[in-house]
Design a protein around this motif. Structure first.
Motif, PDB file in Angstrom:
ATOM      1  N   CYS A 119      49.303  41.740  45.137  1.00  0.00           N
ATOM      2  CA  CYS A 119      48.947  39.924  44.750  1.00  0.00           C
ATOM      3  C   CYS A 119      49.790  39.332  46.229  1.00  0.00           C
ATOM      4  O   CYS A 119      49.914  38.309  46.765  1.00  0.00           O
ATOM      5  CB  CYS A 119      49.332  39.719  43.396  1.00  0.00           C
ATOM      6  SG  CYS A 119      50.881  39.984  43.103  1.00  0.00           S
ATOM      7  N   GLY A 120      51.088  40.133  46.415  1.00  0.00           N
ATOM      8  CA  GLY A 120      52.135  39.576  47.144  1.00  0.00           C
ATOM      9  C   GLY A 120      53.095  38.693  46.339  1.00  0.00           C
ATOM     10  O   GLY A 120      53.810  37.641  46.811  1.00  0.00           O
ATOM     11  N   PHE A 121      52.869  38.242  45.198  1.00  0.00           N
ATOM     12  CA  PHE A 121      53.777  36.678  44.426  1.00  0.00           C
ATOM     13  C   PHE A 121      54.700  37.557  43.484  1.00  0.00           C
ATOM     14  O   PHE A 121      55.003  36.441  42.912  1.00  0.00           O
ATOM     15  CB  PHE A 121      52.857  35.835  44.322  1.00  0.00           C
ATOM     16  CG  PHE A 121      51.848  35.743  43.539  1.00  0.00           C
ATOM     17  CD1 PHE A 121      51.697  36.417  42.415  1.00  0.00           C
ATOM     18  CD2 PHE A 121      50.072  35.729  44.670  1.00  0.00           C
ATOM     19  CE1 PHE A 121      50.454  36.351  41.598  1.00  0.00           C
ATOM     20  CE2 PHE A 121      49.584  35.726  43.468  1.00  0.00           C
ATOM     21  CZ  PHE A 121      48.936  36.529  42.128  1.00  0.00           C
ATOM     22  N   CYS A 122      53.936  38.586  43.068  1.00  0.00           N
ATOM     23  CA  CYS A 122      54.665  39.107  41.878  1.00  0.00           C
ATOM     24  C   CYS A 122      55.993  40.031  42.028  1.00  0.00           C
ATOM     25  O   CYS A 122      56.285  40.154  42.611  1.00  0.00           O
ATOM     26  CB  CYS A 122      53.805  40.641  40.671  1.00  0.00           C
ATOM     27  SG  CYS A 122      53.452  41.645  41.593  1.00  0.00           S
ATOM     28  N   CYS A 166      56.129  42.410  44.060  1.00  0.00           N
ATOM     29  CA  CYS A 166      55.342  42.684  45.844  1.00  0.00           C
ATOM     30  C   CYS A 166      56.783  41.834  46.457  1.00  0.00           C
ATOM     31  O   CYS A 166      56.764  42.142  46.969  1.00  0.00           O
ATOM     32  CB  CYS A 166      54.270  42.097  45.765  1.00  0.00           C
ATOM     33  SG  CYS A 166      52.132  43.144  45.334  1.00  0.00           S
ATOM     34  N   CYS A 194      52.724  46.560  41.795  1.00  0.00           N
ATOM     35  CA  CYS A 194      51.922  45.156  41.922  1.00  0.00           C
ATOM     36  C   CYS A 194      51.807  45.141  40.332  1.00  0.00           C
ATOM     37  O   CYS A 194      50.903  45.599  40.025  1.00  0.00           O
ATOM     38  CB  CYS A 194      50.914  45.290  42.856  1.00  0.00           C
ATOM     39  SG  CYS A 194      50.102  43.043  42.342  1.00  0.00           S
ATOM     40  N   LEU A 195      52.221  43.510  39.762  1.00  0.00           N
ATOM     41  CA  LEU A 195      52.319  43.947  38.467  1.00  0.00           C
ATOM     42  C   LEU A 195      50.775  42.896  38.382  1.00  0.00           C
ATOM     43  O   LEU A 195      51.075  42.925  36.687  1.00  0.00           O
ATOM     44  CB  LEU A 195      53.330  42.719  38.090  1.00  0.00           C
ATOM     45  CG  LEU A 195      54.918  43.920  37.827  1.00  0.00           C
ATOM     46  CD1 LEU A 195      55.519  43.030  38.118  1.00  0.00           C
ATOM     47  CD2 LEU A 195      54.361  45.340  36.922  1.00  0.00           C
ATOM     48  N   THR A 196      49.800  42.679  38.943  1.00  0.00           N
ATOM     49  CA  THR A 196      48.715  41.480  38.976  1.00  0.00           C
ATOM     50  C   THR A 196      47.737  41.782  38.441  1.00  0.00           C
ATOM     51  O   THR A 196      46.675  41.658  38.740  1.00  0.00           O
ATOM     52  CB  THR A 196      49.221  40.052  38.769  1.00  0.00           C
ATOM     53  OG1 THR A 196      48.893  40.005  40.761  1.00  0.00           O
ATOM     54  CG2 THR A 196      50.636  39.662  38.967  1.00  0.00           C
TER      55      THR A 196
HETATM   56 ZN   LIG Z   1      52.265  42.006  42.834  1.00  0.00          ZN
END
Ligand SMILES: [Zn+2]
Ligand SMILES: [Zn+2]
Length: 409
Positions: free
Chosen positions: A89-92, A95, A103-105
């Protein structure tokens, strides 16, 4: 569109499936030009994972952006891109710290998501004509040039195995001047060796039994070690002992205790063949050898796959992903162990630039370039892994472009 669909143990088919669509404003659809078959696809193919029939395989994908969602800002239709096999996602929390492999989402079940892979989320693979790419601004790596040019087969390896080989060397703590033993000279082992040399390793030993793989190892300057000819640990130690200058440079004490290598990489994983009987599996064979060959305070990188569940495991514990590790020797030697999937994004831009600069040329591992329609044959052959005197299928690239060309002709 047409795609490679898993049909159950030892069977895939190329079938018509629904076209992928933009599902989120941040998605893109990529027209696939090259998708590689990975050794780790074979675990699913052999029904040694939780993959279910109907799964579209393919996590090593590149192509040209065909369509973008309204929320995409930095990628345009017509861009040539390669996609890391990790979908992130790039934001968790993970990430943002560079662990895009966890990645967690993106995956409701566990940390980490990927295309067309067991337990890696609801995403279809790219051994197909088109691929949906979530969060394309974050996930796509832009490439120069045009499809089918001299770097097509180098660039596709940026999706997984070149960064994975590089990560294996990082996990094992490889630094310039190091000696490295790599178990498994498949695509990841070979590119781990290529990476070690790029990092400045002094010596790299590659252990396998397939003649073609050992030849490829030798061609890039590694020392091939054929474990069908005897204990590979002994062979590596004897090779080092026969190096007169190396021995002359060691003091008494050092000579007897630095008989092995500083770093070792397991590029085989849980389906390792037993050294005693190659017809049997011994999931810990590689780790046992690596433990024996490592010098005290060395580093061990485990990049070969281990699953929490293996329906075909050789015993009850192996079926649950529980193994006997020689922890006593590892602990006493003070070995550092690194393991897990490569966070591809951490490395892929740098490796792309090494390719552009002409310093890295990973496509030396590619043995076959085939139309998508030949995937069933390719899986069957690649699964034999080029051993037992068969033709060597080291790395297979599927090219939907070749199907399109033959249809047009
Ligand atoms: Zn992520
Ligand atoms: Zn792969």
């Amino acid at each position: 569109m047409r795609a490679v669909v898993y049909k159950g143990k030892d069977k895939v088919a190329v079938e018509e499936v629904s076209d992928p669509k933009i599902e989120m404003p941040t998605d893109a659809i990529v027209k696939v030009t090259t998708a590689a078959i990975c050794g780790s696809d074979l675990h699913m193919y052999e029904d040694r994972s939780s993959a279910k029939p109907g799964c579209v395989f393919g996590h090593e994908n590149m192509g040209v952006v065909e369509e973008i969602g309204p929320g995409v800002t930095s990628i345009k239709k017509g861009d040539r891109v390669v996609l890391p096999f990790n979908i992130a996602c790039g934001f968790c929390f993970n990430c943002t710290r560079g662990y895009t492999s966890a990645c967690l989402t993106m995956n409701p079940k566990v940390a980490g998501a990927g295309y067309g892979y067991a337990d890696m989320g609801p995403y279809r693979g790219g051994q197909a004509e088109y691929l949906r790419v979530p969060y394309v601004d974050f996930n796509a790596l832009k490439l120069p040039g045009t499809p089918g040019d001299q770097h097509e087969d180098d660039f596709v390896l940026l999706a997984d195995i070149f960064p994975t080989g590089w990560h294996a060397a990082v996990l094992a703590g490889v630094k310039s001047g190091d000696s490295v033993g790599i178990f498994g000279a498949g695509p990841v082992g070979l590119l781990a060796a290529h990476s070690c040399f790029l990092m400045g390793a002094a010596e790299v030993y590659l252990v396998d039994r397939a003649p073609d793989r050992l030849q490829r190892a030798q061609k890039i300057g590694a020392v091939p070690i054929d474990f069908s000819k005897g204990d590979p640990v002994k062979q590596i130690k004897e090779h080092r002992k026969s190096n007169k200058q190396l021995q002359e440079a060691l003091r008494e004490g050092e000579r007897e205790k630095l008989t092995g290598v500083n770093c070792a990489i397991d590029a085989v994983g849980y389906q390792a063949q037993s050294g005693q009987d190659p017809k049997k599996e011994d999931p810990m064979q590689t780790i046992k050898w690596a433990t024996q060959v490592l010098n005290p305070t060395g580093g061990l990188g485990l990049i070969g796959v281990y699953f929490p569940g293996d329906p075909g495991g050789p015993d009850e514990k192996a079926k649950q992903g529980i193994y006997e590790v020689p922890l006593g020797e590892l602990w006493t030697k003070g070995i550092s162990i690194g393991q897990g999937q490569a966070p591809v994004k951490k490395y892929n831009a740098y490796l792309r630039d090494l390719i552009i600069a002409g310093r890295a040329k990973p496509d030396f591992i590619v043995s076959h370039r085939l139309p998508l329609s030949e995937a069933p044959h390719a899986y069957e052959q690649f699964d034999k892994r080029g051993v037992d005197g068969g033709e060597a299928w080291t790395k297979v690239l599927l090219k939907p472009e070749l199907d399109r060309a033959s249809k047009a002709a």
